[in-house]
Scaffold this motif. Sequence first.
Motif, PDB file in Angstrom:
ATOM      1  N   LYS A  24       0.833  -1.213   0.000  1.00  0.00           N
ATOM      2  CA  LYS A  24       0.000   0.000   0.000  1.00  0.00           C
ATOM      3  C   LYS A  24       0.862   1.255   0.000  1.00  0.00           C
ATOM      4  O   LYS A  24       0.603   2.215  -0.737  1.00  0.00           O
ATOM      5  CB  LYS A  24      -0.929  -0.009   1.217  1.00  0.00           C
ATOM      6  CG  LYS A  24      -2.041  -1.043   1.143  1.00  0.00           C
ATOM      7  CD  LYS A  24      -2.918  -1.002   2.374  1.00  0.00           C
ATOM      8  CE  LYS A  24      -3.996  -2.067   2.315  1.00  0.00           C
ATOM      9  NZ  LYS A  24      -4.774  -2.142   3.551  1.00  0.00           N
ATOM     10  N   SER A  25       1.892   1.260   0.844  1.00  0.00           N
ATOM     11  CA  SER A  25       2.794   2.413   0.905  1.00  0.00           C
ATOM     12  C   SER A  25       3.469   2.639  -0.441  1.00  0.00           C
ATOM     13  O   SER A  25       3.509   3.757  -0.965  1.00  0.00           O
ATOM     14  CB  SER A  25       3.879   2.196   1.973  1.00  0.00           C
ATOM     15  OG  SER A  25       3.353   2.264   3.270  1.00  0.00           O
ATOM     16  N   GLY A  26       4.013   1.555  -1.008  1.00  0.00           N
ATOM     17  CA  GLY A  26       4.740   1.658  -2.277  1.00  0.00           C
ATOM     18  C   GLY A  26       3.853   2.111  -3.423  1.00  0.00           C
ATOM     19  O   GLY A  26       4.272   2.904  -4.267  1.00  0.00           O
ATOM     20  N   ASN A  27       2.633   1.603  -3.452  1.00  0.00           N
ATOM     21  CA  ASN A  27       1.688   2.026  -4.495  1.00  0.00           C
ATOM     22  C   ASN A  27       1.405   3.519  -4.409  1.00  0.00           C
ATOM     23  O   ASN A  27       1.368   4.223  -5.425  1.00  0.00           O
ATOM     24  CB  ASN A  27       0.376   1.243  -4.367  1.00  0.00           C
ATOM     25  CG  ASN A  27       0.438  -0.102  -5.077  1.00  0.00           C
ATOM     26  OD1 ASN A  27       0.975  -0.209  -6.160  1.00  0.00           O
ATOM     27  ND2 ASN A  27      -0.087  -1.133  -4.441  1.00  0.00           N
ATOM     28  N   ALA A  28       1.180   4.006  -3.180  1.00  0.00           N
ATOM     29  CA  ALA A  28       0.884   5.428  -2.985  1.00  0.00           C
ATOM     30  C   ALA A  28       2.073   6.297  -3.401  1.00  0.00           C
ATOM     31  O   ALA A  28       1.911   7.310  -4.085  1.00  0.00           O
ATOM     32  CB  ALA A  28       0.522   5.690  -1.522  1.00  0.00           C
ATOM     33  N   VAL A  29       3.275   5.876  -3.008  1.00  0.00           N
ATOM     34  CA  VAL A  29       4.489   6.621  -3.365  1.00  0.00           C
ATOM     35  C   VAL A  29       4.699   6.611  -4.878  1.00  0.00           C
ATOM     36  O   VAL A  29       4.960   7.656  -5.495  1.00  0.00           O
ATOM     37  CB  VAL A  29       5.721   6.017  -2.654  1.00  0.00           C
ATOM     38  CG1 VAL A  29       7.022   6.579  -3.234  1.00  0.00           C
ATOM     39  CG2 VAL A  29       5.666   6.300  -1.150  1.00  0.00           C
ATOM     40  N   HIS A  30       4.577   5.436  -5.487  1.00  0.00           N
ATOM     41  CA  HIS A  30       4.778   5.296  -6.935  1.00  0.00           C
ATOM     42  C   HIS A  30       3.801   6.176  -7.713  1.00  0.00           C
ATOM     43  O   HIS A  30       4.187   6.903  -8.630  1.00  0.00           O
ATOM     44  CB  HIS A  30       4.623   3.826  -7.338  1.00  0.00           C
ATOM     45  CG  HIS A  30       4.650   3.608  -8.814  1.00  0.00           C
ATOM     46  ND1 HIS A  30       3.512   3.372  -9.559  1.00  0.00           N
ATOM     47  CD2 HIS A  30       5.669   3.636  -9.706  1.00  0.00           C
ATOM     48  CE1 HIS A  30       3.838   3.234 -10.835  1.00  0.00           C
ATOM     49  NE2 HIS A  30       5.145   3.389 -10.948  1.00  0.00           N
ATOM     50  N   ASN A  31       2.524   6.117  -7.340  1.00  0.00           N
ATOM     51  CA  ASN A  31       1.507   6.921  -8.039  1.00  0.00           C
ATOM     52  C   ASN A  31       1.804   8.411  -7.934  1.00  0.00           C
ATOM     53  O   ASN A  31       1.670   9.149  -8.917  1.00  0.00           O
ATOM     54  CB  ASN A  31       0.113   6.626  -7.458  1.00  0.00           C
ATOM     55  CG  ASN A  31      -0.369   5.223  -7.810  1.00  0.00           C
ATOM     56  OD1 ASN A  31       0.140   4.604  -8.746  1.00  0.00           O
ATOM     57  ND2 ASN A  31      -1.328   4.715  -7.052  1.00  0.00           N
ATOM     58  N   ALA A  32       2.219   8.856  -6.740  1.00  0.00           N
ATOM     59  CA  ALA A  32       2.512  10.278  -6.537  1.00  0.00           C
ATOM     60  C   ALA A  32       3.714  10.715  -7.372  1.00  0.00           C
ATOM     61  O   ALA A  32       3.713  11.806  -7.954  1.00  0.00           O
ATOM     62  CB  ALA A  32       2.765  10.556  -5.056  1.00  0.00           C
ATOM     63  N   LEU A  33       4.730   9.875  -7.445  1.00  0.00           N
ATOM     64  CA  LEU A  33       5.924  10.219  -8.228  1.00  0.00           C
ATOM     65  C   LEU A  33       5.606  10.279  -9.722  1.00  0.00           C
ATOM     66  O   LEU A  33       6.025  11.208 -10.421  1.00  0.00           O
ATOM     67  CB  LEU A  33       7.041   9.203  -7.966  1.00  0.00           C
ATOM     68  CG  LEU A  33       7.718   9.283  -6.593  1.00  0.00           C
ATOM     69  CD1 LEU A  33       8.701   8.127  -6.417  1.00  0.00           C
ATOM     70  CD2 LEU A  33       8.441  10.617  -6.408  1.00  0.00           C
TER      71      LEU A  33
END
Length: 303
Positions: A24-33
């Motif tokens: 979940k954390s990685g998905n949120a970070v990836h999408n924001a980047l």
Amino acid sequence: MSRDFGKVAVLLGGSSAEREVSLKSGNAVHNALVQAGVDAHQFDPAHQPLHELMQGQFARVFIALHGRGGEDGTLQGALEFMGLPYTGSGVLGSALAMDKVRCKHLFQVAGLRTSPYVVVDKNSAYDSQAIMAQLGHVMVKPSHEGSSIGMAEAHTAQQLKQALQDAFQFDDQVLVEQWLSGREFTVSILADKALPVIEMRTPSGFYDYQAKYQSSTTEYFCPADISAEQTAQLQEMALHAFNLVGAKGWGRVDAMQGDDGEFYLLEVNTVPGMTEKSLVPMAAKAQGIEFSELVQRILEQTL
């Protein structure tokens, strides 16, 4: 700024007990980047060998892996060996912060207030009656797990015995800490500065895995309803603890206020959650930093 980053690997998932939270954390970070125009790609070490980072010609790494294999210094050592810049703390800071027992030892030596505790090893004899007589109501924590995994409270020697058996499924060394029944706080750190203090309140009694990720009844107060003097004291204490373990870049320090009104340190997190319910983004927002800017600021530390 995004074009300066080059090709970025967002490390997520992994094989620790915190895999689901990390995804979940990685998905949120990836999408924001990606939305910010960064050439970011998801990379799950559970399915991709780390050497593929070199083959993929990645320029830097955003670590969104929680728990062992991502937050404990082993990954950081591998990335340094490969010459890849990465977000957050280095090898030593990551390893020390992940080890709750050694963190407690450091807090004690440095004169930072922390709850009385006992360390129990899986293969050593222990007297649960004696521990309860010494500490009373306790919290049991595996030394090297995060996200409250394997944690339990105990009021009796029998409950302690069961809690230790459960915790030993996750770790060979377990921290038994005197229970603190006061208010629970967290201080996020970004670029060597403390962000607004957050207070967490949950009907379950303590901020456990369910309260963090599943409950709709957990309440968050940001900034926390404490005096300016208490806020400054807690932020200073958190920064001291963060620097003491050698943490860098960004992270989070958890604390509680005891019945005596004093603050007690719990632990340092070097790769805290970055989900939609996470605390670092909440504290950053209270400071006027939106999620997209937050992840870019963390990534900027690798330049």
